[in-house]
Scaffold this active site. Structure first.
Site, PDB file in Angstrom:
ATOM      1  N   GLU A 440       3.097 -24.623 -13.051  1.00 45.58           N
ATOM      2  CA  GLU A 440       2.979 -25.774 -13.961  1.00 45.58           C
ATOM      3  C   GLU A 440       1.569 -26.369 -13.952  1.00 45.58           C
ATOM      4  O   GLU A 440       1.381 -27.573 -14.093  1.00 45.58           O
ATOM      5  CB  GLU A 440       4.021 -26.852 -13.616  1.00 45.58           C
ATOM      6  CG  GLU A 440       5.452 -26.378 -13.664  1.00 45.58           C
ATOM      7  CD  GLU A 440       5.803 -25.659 -14.958  1.00 45.58           C
ATOM      8  OE1 GLU A 440       5.195 -25.972 -15.998  1.00 45.58           O
ATOM      9  OE2 GLU A 440       6.669 -24.770 -14.927  1.00 45.58           O
ATOM     10  N   GLY A 441       0.590 -25.510 -13.781  1.00 39.55           N
ATOM     11  CA  GLY A 441      -0.802 -25.952 -13.716  1.00 39.55           C
ATOM     12  C   GLY A 441      -1.194 -26.170 -12.272  1.00 39.55           C
ATOM     13  O   GLY A 441      -0.626 -27.033 -11.591  1.00 39.55           O
TER      14      GLY A 441
END
Length: 596
Positions: A440-441
């Site tokens: 998610e980054g």
């Protein structure tokens, strides 16, 4: 064998004293979310996690998922546990009653998510992805798509995924190649390959709904040309039942360092039928609904792993006999004292505890603001709450996952050599926690989001939603003698944060690499101050309750002592972080690439 008990007492303290459940039940639509009901829901959730999910965590790690002939089989016991989960309605806890949900606050669901992540992170991935798909579809899907698909996501008979990245692009989604071609019937044919798709294929549900980023034939270059499509594994019939197989298949599953009972898939789409979600070329707007919710959820994963790691470290430290206390024998009837008497062991334990309890309070505050942003009748209040969540999202994701990994390593360290072997269970938490800092980054990307987007947004307006309340609370605490030892360290750290913010804003305008070089240190500094803010609030409430003779004195005294440890032993990290920030970009950027 590892142990886990849901921290219900601490959750109640946070909900009652830091957030205020009376404020929650005052929001339109949440009138039934009384302290009594919320307490009952969380108690039942705790039982599910302790008695059903946690016993499968270590066995699921040992067995992992199996991939045979395009089909993923989850570990033994997972199908039965998932059936128990959805039969009790947990999937729809915070979903709209219009689609079969229970309509409870996101705050309550966030507390449950912590329990699930502590008990069995791999299991939690499956319903967690479904909730993310629900959120995106509920906000951007057409009425027809919502009526067709949301009830199945809410009751858990169908699950969801988010299909973003591809083999060549990583986080740079602007260069994805997956294509979407109109078929003349109101739907599209999707072709392409997606990788690292959590829960992309499994045997828990009868159908899987993939939210897929793809490009239309007339798409402009970059992220401005990305659209979002709903692509089911099986097409649905008019009566809502499962129909023929769609053109989507799992090509393989990853053999991973951790979360081995969660299937991470390569997904191949070949002329798969899909439907547009939202507007053409505006898919990133819709996908960010999933991504931001997922980033907050991943932060809670870090918190959950920090909590269970702490519990197991404490349990072992109480039982393990080794050496004698430096201040004299503490267990004369035993051949050695328990290692919990040793200062360095206590330093480790208190570090994990202070991080977990501070993060729980901050996570709850952010989740409460999610509810305010959705339900409050006043437009300005909704906007302010939403902007606070925007600001805190990269901090929750990065800080919480960093401390989750640190706490898991602390558990191994406390166990010594026994922590390094599989049977004791704590080395699994290290492996599971490591991915949380990546997906998610990555946390570095979260830091860039904080300094590159959130700080300058609307001339720094988002910052005011944090700086103003922290400043007010510090000023008010300064007037109370009993808070002196706690507020002064926070006041000094807050001043460092303000100085660092001004410095980054000034240098970053002239040279973006200055902001990028400071980003990770700045996020950590910001996060430590945010946890300090929570600890100031918690110690103030604990002291007041102790003075009034209200509540469990042992619990409240431990809260005060943990606050003292945080303020004196952990919060001072801001000083070294500030020095690193002021060093600027030159130490990072001056070396020639060929010299690495």
């Amino acid at each position: 064998m590892p142990i886990y008990k849901a921290p219900l007492e601490d959750v109640r303290f946070v909900l009652d004293e830091i957030v205020g459940l009376d404020k929650l039940s005052a929001l339109p639509g949440y009138e039934e979310a009384t302290p009594e009901l919320v307490g009952q829901v969380l108690e039942e959730g705790a039982k599910l996690c302790e008695e059903v999910l946690f016993p499968l965590n270590q066995s699921g790690d040992g067995e992992g998922c199996h991939f045979e002939n395009g089909v993923v089989h989850t570990p033994k016991g997972f199908k039965e546990a998932y059936a128990t989960y959805i039969e009790a309605g947990w999937q729809g806890l915070a979903c709209d009653p219009a689609y079969g949900g229970q309509g409870l606050p996101k705050l309550v669901n966030t507390m449950l998510e912590e329990f699930i992540c502590s008990a069995n992170l791999s299991f939690g991935m499956y319903p967690g992805l479904s909730l993310g798909a629900y959120n995106a579809l509920a906000m951007y899907g057409s009425d027809e798509l919502k009526q067709r698909f949301l009830p199945k996501l809410v009751d858990g008979t169908w699950s969801g995924t988010m299909c973003l990245t591809e083999p060549h692009c990583g986080t740079d989604l602007g260069i994805i190649r997956t294509k979407a071609v109109p078929d003349g019937e109101g739907s599209y044919k999707i072709t392409g390959t997606k990788i690292f798709i959590s829960a992309g294929e499994h045997d828990l549900t009868e159908n899987i709904l993939h939210l897929v980023l793809a490009r239309l034939p007339d798409a402009p270059a970059g992220t401005r040309g990305i659209s979002l499509f709903l692509v089911p594994k099986f097409l649905d019939r008019a009566d809502g039942s499962v129909g023929p197989r769609n053109g989507v298949a799992c090509g393989s599953i990853e053999h991973k360092m951790g979360i081995k009972a969660s299937s991470t898939c390569v997904m191949n789409f070949e002329d798969a039928t899909g439907w547009l979600v939202g507007e053409p070329h505006k898919g990133m707007r819709a996908m960010f609904v999933m991504m931001n919710a997922a980033r907050l959820a991943v932060g809670i994963q870090g918190l959950g792993l920090a909590e269970v790691s702490y519990q197991n470290a404490v349990n072992y430290a109480r039982e393990r006999l080794q050496g004698r206390s430096l201040s004299g024998v503490k267990a004369p009837d035993k051949p050695a004292d328990p290692i919990i008497v040793h200062p360095d062991v206590r330093r480790n334990l208190l570090t994990a505890r202070a991080y977990a309890e501070g993060a729980r309070a901050l996570g709850a505050l952010v989740a409460y603001n999610l509810d305010v942003a959705e339900k409050h009748p006043d437009t300005r209040t909704r906007r302010d709450a939403d902007e606070f969540v925007q600001l805190m999202t990269p901090i929750v994701k990065a800080l919480f996952t960093d401390i989750g990994f640190e706490s898991a390593n602390i558990a191994v360290q406390v166990h010594g050599g026994h922590g390094f072997v599989w049977e004791t269970g704590v080395e699994q938490y290290v492996r599971d926690a490591r991915i949380c800092q990546i997906y998610e980054g990555t946390n570095g990307i979260q830091a860039l989001d904080l300094v590159g987007r959130k700080l300058p947004q609307d001339m720094g307006r988002l910052l005011r939603h944090f700086f103003h309340p922290v400043g007010r609370d510090i000023e008010a605490a300064m007037q109370k003698d009993e808070l002196g030892e706690f507020v002064m360290p926070l006041a000094k750290a807050f001043a460092k944060l303000q100085q660092a913010t001004a410095l980054i804003a000034q240098k970053g305008l002239k040279d973006p690499e200055e902001a990028g070089a400071a980003a990770s240190d700045y996020l950590r500094l910001f996060g430590l101050v945010a946890l300090g803010w929570m600890w100031l609030s918690m110690v103030e409430k604990a002291q007041a309750k102790l003075a009034a003779g209200d509540g469990d004195a042992a619990f409240l005294e431990a809260k005060v002592k943990t606050a003292r440890f945080y303020m004196t032993k952990l919060l001072p990290q801001v000083n070294s972080l500030f020095i690193a920030i002021t060093a600027g970009a030159k130490p990072l950027m001056e070396m020639d690439e060929a010299a690495f």
